[in-house]
Design an enzyme around this catalytic site. Sequence first.
Site, PDB file in Angstrom:
ATOM      1  N   SER A   1     -17.919 -20.815  68.649  1.00 42.80           N
ATOM      2  CA  SER A   1     -17.266 -21.366  67.466  1.00 42.80           C
ATOM      3  C   SER A   1     -17.051 -22.868  67.529  1.00 42.80           C
ATOM      4  O   SER A   1     -17.128 -23.556  66.506  1.00 42.80           O
ATOM      5  CB  SER A   1     -15.922 -20.666  67.242  1.00 42.80           C
ATOM      6  OG  SER A   1     -16.095 -19.285  67.069  1.00 42.80           O
ATOM      7  N   HIS A  51     -11.970 -24.769  67.668  1.00 40.28           N
ATOM      8  CA  HIS A  51     -12.528 -25.076  66.355  1.00 40.28           C
ATOM      9  C   HIS A  51     -12.301 -26.535  65.986  1.00 40.28           C
ATOM     10  O   HIS A  51     -13.222 -27.233  65.535  1.00 40.28           O
ATOM     11  CB  HIS A  51     -11.908 -24.165  65.297  1.00 40.28           C
ATOM     12  CG  HIS A  51     -12.357 -22.749  65.407  1.00 40.28           C
ATOM     13  ND1 HIS A  51     -12.108 -21.801  64.426  1.00 40.28           N
ATOM     14  CD2 HIS A  51     -13.049 -22.088  66.376  1.00 40.28           C
ATOM     15  CE1 HIS A  51     -12.610 -20.636  64.788  1.00 40.28           C
ATOM     16  NE2 HIS A  51     -13.188 -20.790  65.971  1.00 40.28           N
TER      17      HIS A  51
END
Length: 296
Positions: free
Chosen positions: A200, A247
């Site tokens: 991610s 993230h």
Amino acid sequence: MDDQAAGSPQDAHSVPTCYRHADRETGIRCTRCERPICPECMVNASVGFQCPECVRSGSGTGHAPTAAMPRTIAGGTVTADPRLLTKILIGINLAVFIAVQVNESLLNDLVLLGAWPPAPYLPTQGVAGGEWYRMVTSMFTHQEIWHIAFNMLSLWWLGGPLEAALGRVRYLALYLVSGLAGSALAYLLTSPDTATLGASGAIFGLFGATAVLMRRLNYDMRPIIALLVINLIFTFSPGFNISWQAHIGGLVAGVAVGYAMVHAPRERRSLVQYGTCALVLAVVVLLTLLRTAQLT
């Protein structure tokens, strides 16, 4: 008959497009073969401009062969398969996922782990215990099918166009630097006994670079912004057990590296692009060292 008559308004307003870039109108033609060429494809000749093919065939311009090679907006080489590296990255992620399914104990050696055992004990495992490789292996590790499915779909959707726009080397640098930045921020801000895994961080780096690229090309940014906002909502929603640190770290690095890739001045392109990557990596190393000193 429906043929357009010669000299009609439609014929008068038609403008030829570059034979290598069909979306670019141009009024310039190669002085040898007369094919239309855009400014990016022009090669200076003794008289006028020539196309890359005529130069390669021996135009006598004195240019090196690489000067006539087609280039991406970031200066990378245009390749026959613009998604090859994206396919390889997906293949690596799938191979690690299968290996983890076959031998689940392998997961303990691949995930991002800050330190184990926790304080006051001296860590013998994790990044603080000297296992720095976890910052890389965790980028390719997934345990749940929905996790790898979502990340690989995102990698295919975002990675292919970015690889084509940046070129393979620059695209790989963006992917790895974004992923490492995500790992570094997760290591810095997450509890040291929390295991983190997934691509991610790198994917959010691709999100950031895609937004920068679309802005650079004056494309409609609403789709990518909407998708990014949706992902950020999920990132910070309680109950999803998502590492927002990875993230955000990947996103910030992706924006920084992506901006350098597509806005670097041509005369100092490589210096600016790879210098920015080196700078982000230096920040990654600094954050990692600070957190390691804190935990040990």
